[in-house]
Design an enzyme around this catalytic site. Structure first.
Site, PDB file in Angstrom:
ATOM      1  N   HIS A  28       7.244  12.914   3.226  1.00 30.19           N
ATOM      2  CA  HIS A  28       6.253  11.954   3.714  1.00 30.19           C
ATOM      3  C   HIS A  28       4.962  12.644   4.143  1.00 30.19           C
ATOM      4  CE1 HIS A  28       9.773   9.617   3.474  1.00 30.19           C
ATOM      5  NE2 HIS A  28      10.109   9.547   4.734  1.00 30.19           N
ATOM      6  N   HIS A  82      21.377   4.949  10.026  1.00 29.27           N
ATOM      7  CA  HIS A  82      19.952   4.846   9.665  1.00 29.27           C
ATOM      8  C   HIS A  82      19.876   4.578   8.165  1.00 29.27           C
ATOM      9  CE1 HIS A  82      15.752   5.439   9.430  1.00 29.27           C
ATOM     10  NE2 HIS A  82      15.695   6.758   9.343  1.00 29.27           N
ATOM     11  N   GLU A  84      17.288   4.707   6.034  1.00 23.82           N
ATOM     12  CA  GLU A  84      16.316   5.389   5.190  1.00 23.82           C
ATOM     13  C   GLU A  84      17.035   6.114   4.056  1.00 23.82           C
ATOM     14  OE1 GLU A  84      12.168   7.896   5.801  1.00 23.82           O
ATOM     15  OE2 GLU A  84      13.626   7.821   7.423  1.00 23.82           O
ATOM     16  N   ASP A  86      17.060   8.901   2.549  1.00 22.58           N
ATOM     17  CA  ASP A  86      17.626  10.250   2.597  1.00 22.58           C
ATOM     18  C   ASP A  86      18.986  10.254   3.295  1.00 22.58           C
ATOM     19  OD1 ASP A  86      16.094   9.535   4.821  1.00 22.58           O
ATOM     20  OD2 ASP A  86      15.666  11.592   5.389  1.00 22.58           O
ATOM     21  N   HIS A 148      13.801   6.409  13.974  1.00 26.39           N
ATOM     22  CA  HIS A 148      12.412   5.985  13.931  1.00 26.39           C
ATOM     23  C   HIS A 148      12.195   4.757  13.062  1.00 26.39           C
ATOM     24  CE1 HIS A 148      11.363   8.235   9.998  1.00 26.39           C
ATOM     25  NE2 HIS A 148      12.656   8.237  10.152  1.00 26.39           N
ATOM     26  N   ASP A 167      18.148  10.793  13.042  1.00 28.95           N
ATOM     27  CA  ASP A 167      16.942  11.609  12.932  1.00 28.95           C
ATOM     28  C   ASP A 167      16.512  12.272  14.245  1.00 28.95           C
ATOM     29  OD1 ASP A 167      16.498  11.524  10.237  1.00 28.95           O
ATOM     30  OD2 ASP A 167      15.108   9.844  10.282  1.00 28.95           O
ATOM     31  N   TYR A 195       9.287  19.114  13.695  1.00 30.38           N
ATOM     32  CA  TYR A 195       9.961  17.866  13.346  1.00 30.38           C
ATOM     33  C   TYR A 195       9.559  16.752  14.314  1.00 30.38           C
ATOM     34  CZ  TYR A 195      13.720  14.743  11.903  1.00 30.38           C
ATOM     35  OH  TYR A 195      14.421  13.667  11.436  1.00 30.38           O
ATOM     36  N   HIS A 228      19.469  15.915   9.927  1.00 25.05           N
ATOM     37  CA  HIS A 228      18.710  16.946   9.206  1.00 25.05           C
ATOM     38  C   HIS A 228      18.860  18.272   9.934  1.00 25.05           C
ATOM     39  CE1 HIS A 228      16.649  14.387   6.337  1.00 25.05           C
ATOM     40  NE2 HIS A 228      16.195  13.607   7.307  1.00 25.05           N
TER      41      HIS A 228
END
Length: 401
Positions: A28, A82, A84, A86, A148, A167, A195, A228
């Site tokens: 991103h 989450h 998202e 990924d 987020h 995250d 991060y 992550h």
């Protein structure tokens, strides 16, 4: 079981079964120079549960790691913390391959997953802050809205005292070392800060509220298993303390000066301002945008009190790399900064004026009108830049204890 990719045991019944992305360099718009990992976790109980999945291209790697522990067909529950991509990108493939009984997510996650996928499996919401039996393992799930994404949540595996934080508390680092304490401390410190600066900075307020509500739980967790980077099994209280500092924007006596330059006139101004700011008692970070990435600038702003942005004039506009940085800053919303615009020009001061107005939009407290020099700065101009640096440092030292 012998498989090409092996799981890693986290506790007696929890295994890391994620994937390592050695080649990722952009996330991103964030420079991920050390790659990343997508962390998924297998929980063994009366039934087998998978917590999160991985980015779609890494499905086979995840399945290999799962197969090194159990037959993937034994997975009956999938927890999506989450949505998202990924973390959920290969969820449809997983559902098709193992036919789990259900996918568990937050109330908001039900709609978010439905907007992403047509999943041929029941998707069920879990209650907030209540203990839930998931295949013989007891989880407590906490909504973490806007950390987020709106559907984000955190899960705590009771008994093992493992907190799955998706995250939050993560970092983008690819490594075979799966625990943060196995990596050099300077890398862990920098990538943790980077991060936060580039993922969570806009959400400092909800992060602060979560720390107030769950800070003791997070600090007391035996393991913080993020989605992550490496897993925290030591230093949890330290990373929570850093997050509190970043959320509160506790600035140091630090000035960040970023600039672009075509013929080194704006660069000369930047160096002279930096000289004065250093003499005035501030710590200075000078960053040329033909070398420094926008995400590294954000990282330096985490503890900065002042931001100065310099641009030459190019066809009546600020320089493209300056515009790029300021656009990125608009989304990241750094707070509590003082600053100013500066730059060289030929026949129009438009670029510095544009920078000035954008800094105003960012709610930077502007300490002066743009500092501009026509064409090439002479000694008198550079002395004025140096004096401005001294004055800025004095203001920083007044405002930062």
């Amino acid at each position: 079981m012998d498989r090409p990719f092996q799981a890693l045991r986290i506790s007696d019944r929890v295994f890391w079964v994620g994937a390592i992305d050695w080649t990722l360099r952009d996330f991103h718009g964030y420079l991920t120079s050390r790659g990343s990992s997508y962390n998924a976790f297998l929980v063994l109980g009366d039934q087998v549960t998978l917590v999160d999945t991985v980015k779609k291209p890494f499905f086979d790697e995840m399945m290999s790691r799962i197969s090194s522990v159990v037959d993937p067909a034994r997975i009956r529950n999938v927890v999506s913390l989450h949505a998202e991509l990924d973390h959920s990108g290969c969820l449809p493939q997983l559902v098709a391959a193992v036919r789990p009984d259900r996918v568990l997510t937050s109330k908001a996650g039900v709609a978010t997953l439905a907007a992403h996928f047509d999943l041929d499996v029941p998707v069920e919401p879990v209650p907030n802050a209540a203990a839930v039996d998931v295949g013989g393992a007891r989880f407590t799930f906490h909504e973490a809205r806007m950390l987020h994404w709106p559907e984000s949540m955190i899960g705590v595996l009771d008994g093992d005292n493992i907190m799955f934080t998706q995250d939050a508390f993560g970092m983008h680092v690819a490594s075979h070392e799966r625990f943060a304490d196995e990596l050099p401390a300077d890398i862990v410190d920098y990538e943790t800060a980077k991060y936060f600066a580039n993922v969570l900075m806009p959400y400092s307020s909800p992060m602060s509220k979560l720390l107030d509500k769950l800070g003791d739980v997070i600090s007391g967790a035996k393991v913080i298993a993020t989605d992550h980077g490496p897993i925290w099994r030591r230093g949890q209280a330290d990373v929570v303390a850093k997050y509190r500092t970043w959320c509160d924007r506790r600035a140091a006596r630090k000035v960040v000066i970023v600039y672009a330059s075509m013929w080194q006139s704006t660069a000369s101004m930047a160096r002279a301002i930096a000289e004065g700011a250093h003499e005035g008692g501030a710590r200075v970070k000078l960053m040329a945008l033909d070398q420094a990435h926008r995400s590294d600038v954000l990282t330096e702003l985490l503890d900065a009190a002042a931001l100065l942005v310099g641009s030459p004039n190019l066809n009546g506009q600020m320089f493209p790399t300056v515009a790029d940085l300021l656009t990125y800053l608009k989304g990241m919303k750094p707070r509590n900064l003082i600053g100013a615009a500066f730059g060289s020009y030929g026949w129009s001061t438009t670029a510095a004026d544009q920078v000035h107005e954008t800094l105003k939009e960012l709610k930077v407290e502007l300490v002066r009108e743009p500092l501009v020099v026509k064409y090439v700065p002479r000694d008198a101009d550079l002395l004025a830049c140096r004096e401005f640096g001294r004055q800025l440092a004095a203001k920083v030292c007044e405002t930062v204890a």
